[in-house]
Design a protein around this motif. Structure first.
Motif, PDB file in Angstrom:
ATOM      1  N   THR A 142      -3.496   3.610   7.367  1.00  0.00           N
ATOM      2  CA  THR A 142      -2.552   3.130   8.351  1.00  0.00           C
ATOM      3  C   THR A 142      -1.079   3.843   7.664  1.00  0.00           C
ATOM      4  O   THR A 142      -0.340   3.382   7.740  1.00  0.00           O
ATOM      5  CB  THR A 142      -2.267   1.918   9.193  1.00  0.00           C
ATOM      6  OG1 THR A 142      -2.267   1.054   7.878  1.00  0.00           O
ATOM      7  CG2 THR A 142      -3.595   1.685  10.026  1.00  0.00           C
ATOM      8  N   ALA A 143      -1.421   4.363   7.220  1.00  0.00           N
ATOM      9  CA  ALA A 143      -0.661   5.453   5.175  1.00  0.00           C
ATOM     10  C   ALA A 143       0.606   3.938   4.856  1.00  0.00           C
ATOM     11  O   ALA A 143       1.570   4.198   5.160  1.00  0.00           O
ATOM     12  CB  ALA A 143       1.272   5.720   6.089  1.00  0.00           C
ATOM     13  N   GLU A 144       0.334   2.961   4.453  1.00  0.00           N
ATOM     14  CA  GLU A 144       0.158   1.872   3.346  1.00  0.00           C
ATOM     15  C   GLU A 144      -0.281   2.019   2.290  1.00  0.00           C
ATOM     16  O   GLU A 144      -0.559   2.804   1.878  1.00  0.00           O
ATOM     17  CB  GLU A 144      -0.474   0.336   4.159  1.00  0.00           C
ATOM     18  CG  GLU A 144       0.399  -0.451   5.141  1.00  0.00           C
ATOM     19  CD  GLU A 144      -0.283  -1.771   5.237  1.00  0.00           C
ATOM     20  OE1 GLU A 144       1.484  -2.848   5.551  1.00  0.00           O
ATOM     21  OE2 GLU A 144      -0.913  -1.650   5.367  1.00  0.00           O
ATOM     22  N   VAL A 145       1.257   1.468   1.610  1.00  0.00           N
ATOM     23  CA  VAL A 145       0.571   1.781   0.009  1.00  0.00           C
ATOM     24  C   VAL A 145      -0.192   0.597  -0.451  1.00  0.00           C
ATOM     25  O   VAL A 145       0.892  -0.299  -0.633  1.00  0.00           O
ATOM     26  CB  VAL A 145       1.526   2.290  -0.528  1.00  0.00           C
ATOM     27  CG1 VAL A 145       1.495   2.674  -2.235  1.00  0.00           C
ATOM     28  CG2 VAL A 145       2.508   4.073  -0.270  1.00  0.00           C
ATOM     29  N   VAL A 146      -0.427   0.407  -1.143  1.00  0.00           N
ATOM     30  CA  VAL A 146      -1.369  -1.166  -1.381  1.00  0.00           C
ATOM     31  C   VAL A 146      -1.419  -0.756  -3.013  1.00  0.00           C
ATOM     32  O   VAL A 146      -2.089   0.403  -3.847  1.00  0.00           O
ATOM     33  CB  VAL A 146      -2.892  -1.049  -1.136  1.00  0.00           C
ATOM     34  CG1 VAL A 146      -3.306  -2.912  -1.353  1.00  0.00           C
ATOM     35  CG2 VAL A 146      -2.999  -1.347   0.339  1.00  0.00           C
TER      36      VAL A 146
END
Length: 349
Positions: free
Chosen positions: A164-168
């Motif tokens: 979902t195009a989150e950076v973790v």
């Protein structure tokens, strides 16, 4: 530069004079020894920007820049290993997370050394490392192209991108383990000594309580872009060291003075822009000044080669080492926008 030397600036100068400079050519042809990192730790420099309540110095940003210039000009490989450490420290200090209380103090005091593995996130929409949520934490898949300080770092700040195009961002142990395999150390034109490898991630599992931050990629880019657009203090440190060499040669005093005046001017502009209260503003101006800093760096290191004559071709030549380190700094932390700006400036003369 600070008017009255801060204690950490004095420590950095002493470290450079007594250890880093005398050994820089030897280190350049080998690898950064653990004893160098221990010396940086003893000087208090690993905690330069860390909060006092966690054992750091919480020094002004001008002090952090000046110590970075000193270390980079003395031994760029040592500077590059230890500079990775400051990003995880800053992130842990800025964002509340379960891992903060566990790691911030040992990182701030230098008990532990951290590296970073997140530059690949800038390649988006290409995703080089995927972060996959699973019960109890995260699984990481992909390849980290560059990871510096392997064998010296205790932990790493690792980032991946979700579906979902989150950076973790998570903290993981910096060692070979199930799901993470390092390449052989890379042989590079400059800074081979910094112990850089690539990392193959094949199901690396990291527990949920190791998560530092999770943010939409757009938010990460908004913070990362201006930071990447700023000129690095290392550029000024290496250029300064090269001009010191030039000034000591028979014909070099006047060229060194002229180039140093240019260097001082662009340094003032670069740091003024970096201190802008709205970080994501003035990005084109930051990139333009960064490119001018590269111009002076290239002129300074070229002048050192010219002033050194044929001796500059020897692998143990300080001038040649500085020129190669300058070449490395042209692409260190490079973004697509920075590359376009720099190439455009080169093409226009």
């Amino acid at each position: 530069m600070t008017a009255t030397p801060h204690p950490l600036v004095s420590s950095a100068r002493r470290l450079a004079r007594e250890l880093l400079v005398p050994n820089a050519e030897r280190v350049d042809q080998g690898e950064v020894p653990a004893s160098h990192i221990e010396a940086v730790k003893r000087a208090g420099l690993l905690g330069v920007g860390a909060p006092k309540e966690y054992g750091g110095a919480d020094a002004p940003v001008a002090v952090a820049r000046e110590t970075a210039e000193i270390l980079a000009g003395a031994c760029c490989s040592t500077w590059f290993v230890q500079t990775q450490h400051h990003t995880p420290v800053k992130l842990l200090a800025t964002y509340d997370s379960p891992v903060r209380e566990k790691l911030l103090r040992p990182l701030a005091t230098g008990e532990l050394l951290a590296g970073i593995a997140f530059a690949h996130v800038r390649a988006f929409p290409r995703v080089l490392v995927r972060a996959v949520p699973e019960r109890g934490g995260w699984r990481f898949e992909g390849r980290v192209p560059w990871y510096t300080g392997w064998g010296l770092n205790d932990v790493m700040l690792l980032a991946g991108v979700t579906d979902t195009a989150e950076v973790v961002f998570v903290v993981a142990e910096a060692r070979e383990q199930p799901g993470m395999r390092p390449s052989a150390p890379m042989r590079l034109a400059a800074l081979t000594a910094a112990r850089t490898v690539s990392l193959e991630l094949d199901g690396l599992r990291v527990p949920a309580d190791a998560e530092v931050l999770r943010a939409p990629r757009e938010k990460f880019a908004l913070v990362d872009l201006p930071r990447a657009a700023n000129a690095s203090p290392a550029v000024f440190g290496v250029a300064d060291a090269a001009l010191d060499l030039v000034a000591r040669t028979p014909d070099g005093a006047e060229p060194a003075r002229t180039l140093r005046a240019r260097l001082d001017e662009v340094r003032r502009e670069a740091y003024a822009l970096a201190d802008h209260p709205v970080p994501h503003e003035s990005v084109p101006e930051r990139l333009a000044v960064k490119t001018r800093a590269y111009d002076v760096l290239r002129a300074a290191t070229t002048a050192a080669i010219v002033a050194g004559g044929g001796r500059s071709m020897a692998l143990d030549s300080r001038a040649q080492r500085l020129a190669r380190e300058g070449m490395f700094l042209l692409v260190q932390g490079q973004t697509a926008e920075a590359r376009r700006t720099h190439l455009g400036a080169l093409a226009s003369g």
